[in-house]
Design an enzyme around this catalytic site. Sequence first.
Site, PDB file in Angstrom:
ATOM      1  N   TRP A  83     -21.485  13.410  11.451  1.00 51.63           N
ATOM      2  CA  TRP A  83     -20.315  13.439  10.595  1.00 51.63           C
ATOM      3  C   TRP A  83     -20.566  14.313   9.379  1.00 51.63           C
ATOM      4  O   TRP A  83     -21.606  14.211   8.723  1.00 51.63           O
ATOM      5  CB  TRP A  83     -19.939  12.016  10.163  1.00 51.63           C
ATOM      6  CG  TRP A  83     -19.317  11.219  11.277  1.00 51.63           C
ATOM      7  CD1 TRP A  83     -18.949  11.674  12.501  1.00 51.63           C
ATOM      8  CD2 TRP A  83     -19.001   9.829  11.256  1.00 51.63           C
ATOM      9  NE1 TRP A  83     -18.416  10.666  13.255  1.00 51.63           N
ATOM     10  CE2 TRP A  83     -18.432   9.520  12.529  1.00 51.63           C
ATOM     11  CE3 TRP A  83     -19.114   8.812  10.313  1.00 51.63           C
ATOM     12  CZ2 TRP A  83     -17.999   8.237  12.862  1.00 51.63           C
ATOM     13  CZ3 TRP A  83     -18.683   7.538  10.637  1.00 51.63           C
ATOM     14  CH2 TRP A  83     -18.128   7.244  11.907  1.00 51.63           C
ATOM     15  N   LYS A 109     -16.055  15.402  12.641  1.00 46.45           N
ATOM     16  CA  LYS A 109     -16.987  14.920  13.653  1.00 46.45           C
ATOM     17  C   LYS A 109     -17.543  16.115  14.402  1.00 46.45           C
ATOM     18  O   LYS A 109     -16.951  16.624  15.330  1.00 46.45           O
ATOM     19  CB  LYS A 109     -16.286  13.931  14.585  1.00 46.45           C
ATOM     20  CG  LYS A 109     -15.900  12.657  13.832  1.00 46.45           C
ATOM     21  CD  LYS A 109     -14.804  11.852  14.496  1.00 46.45           C
ATOM     22  CE  LYS A 109     -14.385  10.700  13.610  1.00 46.45           C
ATOM     23  NZ  LYS A 109     -13.249  11.039  12.695  1.00 46.45           N
ATOM     24  N   GLU A 160      -5.716  -3.992   0.052  1.00 50.93           N
ATOM     25  CA  GLU A 160      -5.998  -4.995   1.089  1.00 50.93           C
ATOM     26  C   GLU A 160      -7.153  -5.915   0.724  1.00 50.93           C
ATOM     27  O   GLU A 160      -7.443  -6.870   1.439  1.00 50.93           O
ATOM     28  CB  GLU A 160      -6.323  -4.294   2.420  1.00 50.93           C
ATOM     29  CG  GLU A 160      -5.117  -3.700   3.132  1.00 50.93           C
ATOM     30  CD  GLU A 160      -4.834  -2.252   2.747  1.00 50.93           C
ATOM     31  OE1 GLU A 160      -5.298  -1.832   1.657  1.00 50.93           O
ATOM     32  OE2 GLU A 160      -4.162  -1.549   3.516  1.00 50.93           O
ATOM     33  N   THR A 173       0.867  -1.171   0.000  1.00 50.87           N
ATOM     34  CA  THR A 173       0.000   0.000   0.000  1.00 50.87           C
ATOM     35  C   THR A 173       0.905   1.222   0.000  1.00 50.87           C
ATOM     36  O   THR A 173       2.002   1.190   0.542  1.00 50.87           O
ATOM     37  CB  THR A 173      -0.845   0.068   1.283  1.00 50.87           C
ATOM     38  OG1 THR A 173       0.041   0.202   2.403  1.00 50.87           O
ATOM     39  CG2 THR A 173      -1.684  -1.170   1.458  1.00 50.87           C
TER      40      THR A 173
END
Lengths: 553, 553
Positions: free
Chosen positions: B447, B442, B335, B190
């Site tokens: 959110w 937040k 992943e 990654t």
Amino acid sequence: MTGTMMKVPLRVIDLLRHANRNHPRVEVVSRRVEGDIQRYTYADAYRRVCQLARALDRLGVGKDARVGTIAWNGYRHLELYYACAGLGAVCHTLNPRLLTEQLTWIARHAADEILFFDATFLPLVEELRPQLPGVRHWVLMGDQESTMGRDAAAKITGLLFHENLIAGELADDLEWPNFEESQICGQCYTSGTTGDPKGVCYSNRSTVLHAYAAALPDSLGLSARDTVMPVVPMFHVNAWGLPYAAPMVGAKLVLPGPALDAQSLYDLCEAERVTIAAGVPTIWLGVLDHLRSSGAAFGSLERIVIGGSAASEATIREFESVHRVRVIHAWGMTEASPVGAINQFKPVHDALDADARHRLQTKQGREPFGIEMRIETESGEPAPRDGLTPGRLLVRGPWVVGTYAGGLDGERDDGWFDTGDVATIDSEGYMAIVDRTKDVIKSGGEWISSIELENTAMGHPAIQEVAVIGRPHQKWIERPLMICVLRPGQQVSATELSSWLGERVARWWLPDAIEFVDNLPHGATGKLLKSRLREQFAHIRFDQVSSCMESHS
Amino acid sequence: MTGTMMKVPLRVIDLLRHANRNHPRVEVVSRRVEGDIQRYTYADAYRRVCQLARALDRLGVGKDARVGTIAWNGYRHLELYYACAGLGAVCHTLNPRLLTEQLTWIARHAADEILFFDATFLPLVEELRPQLPGVRHWVLMGDQESTMGRDAAAKITGLLFHENLIAGELADDLEWPNFEESQICGQCYTSGTTGDPKGVCYSNRSTVLHAYAAALPDSLGLSARDTVMPVVPMFHVNAWGLPYAAPMVGAKLVLPGPALDAQSLYDLCEAERVTIAAGVPTIWLGVLDHLRSSGAAFGSLERIVIGGSAASEATIREFESVHRVRVIHAWGMTEASPVGAINQFKPVHDALDADARHRLQTKQGREPFGIEMRIETESGEPAPRDGLTPGRLLVRGPWVVGTYAGGLDGERDDGWFDTGDVATIDSEGYMAIVDRTKDVIKSGGEWISSIELENTAMGHPAIQEVAVIGRPHQKWIERPLMICVLRPGQQVSATELSSWLGERVARWWLPDAIEFVDNLPHGATGKLLKSRLREQFAHIRFDQVSSCMESHS
């Protein structure tokens, strides 16, 4: 070293969990033995599977326990597929078309603990019950309060009911037990024409991998846009895996129950806007007859899957040219979950005319990824993939049987399974079944297909049914004997028929003798019993070089 | 007990063996760094893979050995994918767009023994070589006799050549070594914006299962009728698995090499009759520009896969309405091999008008079978699948990372992988990425999506680039700060922009402050570095209740 991806097993219950999460409002529609149409969603199915699993658990059904079913294609049967698999137990589908003695033998061999059955099969269950003391519970797939339920309860003491069993259970999501993906989930017996039936034990892994392969675009091409109707019974190799592949992709599922006549199937197909249906050739011949006589047309059906035995070119042509329904010819066996080969075109076939395409479609098709096919000669050498040379068909793959229930070897020492079929494979990978190994006629080192001779003879207007068997020959080892049943009121002599055949097959394929009989022997599942014919005609031996043999080789 | 099916492992090499048996004449077409077009068949590819495996074996490449590649999409790279996997070795694709220091770190961490590279990357290899004494052999993916080969040999002593390595080897079929399906076959790092890169080790099992899922009709719908062009690089999560899925189904494969400009891609697409191509949004924006300016149209292209970052509604609309090319929006990550979600319609969407369909297509899509997605709230509770409530996106499945190379935990204790994304999931299972977990703001228990604010602001004609980050707030915990780069010659005040935004987003989403800068910081792969911005604007704290906050909740 191992890769570092998650160790998440392939599990059958996850197929339905997937449909519940992603396709909760997609329907499962069933024609019930009660006569009506029942419809619910994958979300409903999953809730009832959670209930059923809790009920089975309460009845002591644990890991490895065999739960027998004698049932049509319907939602309760589907629930059993998943509740058993989820628990690590085994859904063992019994074929109600077998003889009572065969069913008894099979249920004992499998050690079924519980037996679920559709009300239709009450008379059969009454016969079976005294023979199967090992079955702890008999469960009618219906409810106690119905007329059917009351009738059955009167006849079978201690009878349980599917609906009443689950009624009291929580429908909340269940924490399904953990087990290896090799855990058995289903069991199905072959109904060989000789010897005892043999049990094939499907695993969670083999079932899920088979579903992936069956859903691929060049297999059945299943998607959430499809409405799938398995006409092939759920007791016949898990309805070819469709009850697993449909939830995997979120396809609507239509289960025709006991009404397998052409009219009922057509009506259900139209009412539910079925896009793909699957069944044996006999079913489709009936449907074609119905369409011809009624003048009806399909409104939504796009494709049909034909397997179980070979689809004829005439059937393929009529579906495709007249009804614009694409035929997907496939080949499989109980030992292969069942799909081993599927016939879908490649771009290289675009140039073919309709006739050539239909002829190509009579082949059983090519391997989906996961299956490997090979053909070998009598001496065990690889036969060429030339589309001409027949060989013993061998398969291998993660959804092919390794060992039969009870430990009997399935695969050979070299890891391949011998299908018992003789086939050709062409250079594009398309396999065509030539004959059964035991029926092919081994004439002077070459093979003659009894099936091809039979199919050719069936084209003669006087022939109603025909069988070809090999009989010993001094020089050529074996030569063909043709045994015919004439249509009522029709006549043809052996010489006339031989000469008619002579224009249609290679001269060295011509039968050395043609016999006429009133009828041919069949087994319980309708298969022609060639073993019986070989006994009946044991007296015929070809010890002379016949005229037609001069052209051999 | 276990089912009794064959124990046949899922192996990557079998994908190419399958293509060799069933699709021997299907082509793999590559644009080479040599500048020309190379074409051969799957049968040729398999023969060369057998040769390459023998050559690697001779060089001492055994089980688990890391073979690094720095290469474009091409047939030699494909051969390395399969030869390594077949041997039980590891094809470790390096991203040449990373900085030399990053590549050095990664190649050392992976312990690459051999490094194959395209001639294009000779300057990079010259830099890397002194840093990587552990690499035993450097191999140019070309031949010694070419001009490129001679140039490279002059610069790198002991250089080996792909073509010369395999030239002397037998092309006969190989008895591939046996190993468990969990055996590693590929490795990819990654390129996180913070911390060291992390290695994901794909297994034979995860790769094959991913290919099944990717080929399904509701995923990419790949068949032998397709011609597949992965524009996404083979060093970018294995070109999203297409080099595995194409041979699985017998699709023709078109590999565009280093020529990733719109004109070259368009030309190759037309010349090779590509039906499906896959790449990141930037690629497709370039192609759309090219089509607009040239007036060209696609002749064969049916669908494109867009992933890597979000596809905009405008891109989707232009491809579908103007060019009649269907957009398949997908989401994945290194992943997850990478495919986690794919957007294909259901019958329930047939009733939507074009605009509603395009809006739906901006969602990243639903799970293919095998992947499970869930979203959870900040307190770890399941968030509802209502398409509205955002939650931390978790995934699990057999092709999701469990542990990173070196033992670093990937999955959480509960078996789920935290994607680092915030997403919604609707009742039909369609997931939409809202933001990165670390970037979402937040605010008072709710959110705010920094991405959505940025996308909205980008619609203002004066804005060239924009970033939104959260800054601490006494009462609401965090509030948005918007940082803008203006287009040359354009002007807009913070008050004007805020008022313009006020007509387009909920009032409580409005930034508490808007700053203007000359440029924004980017990482090596072009990603916006919000971490840098958070440092740069650390002095900004919202300790007053701002006017727009009165409407919160």
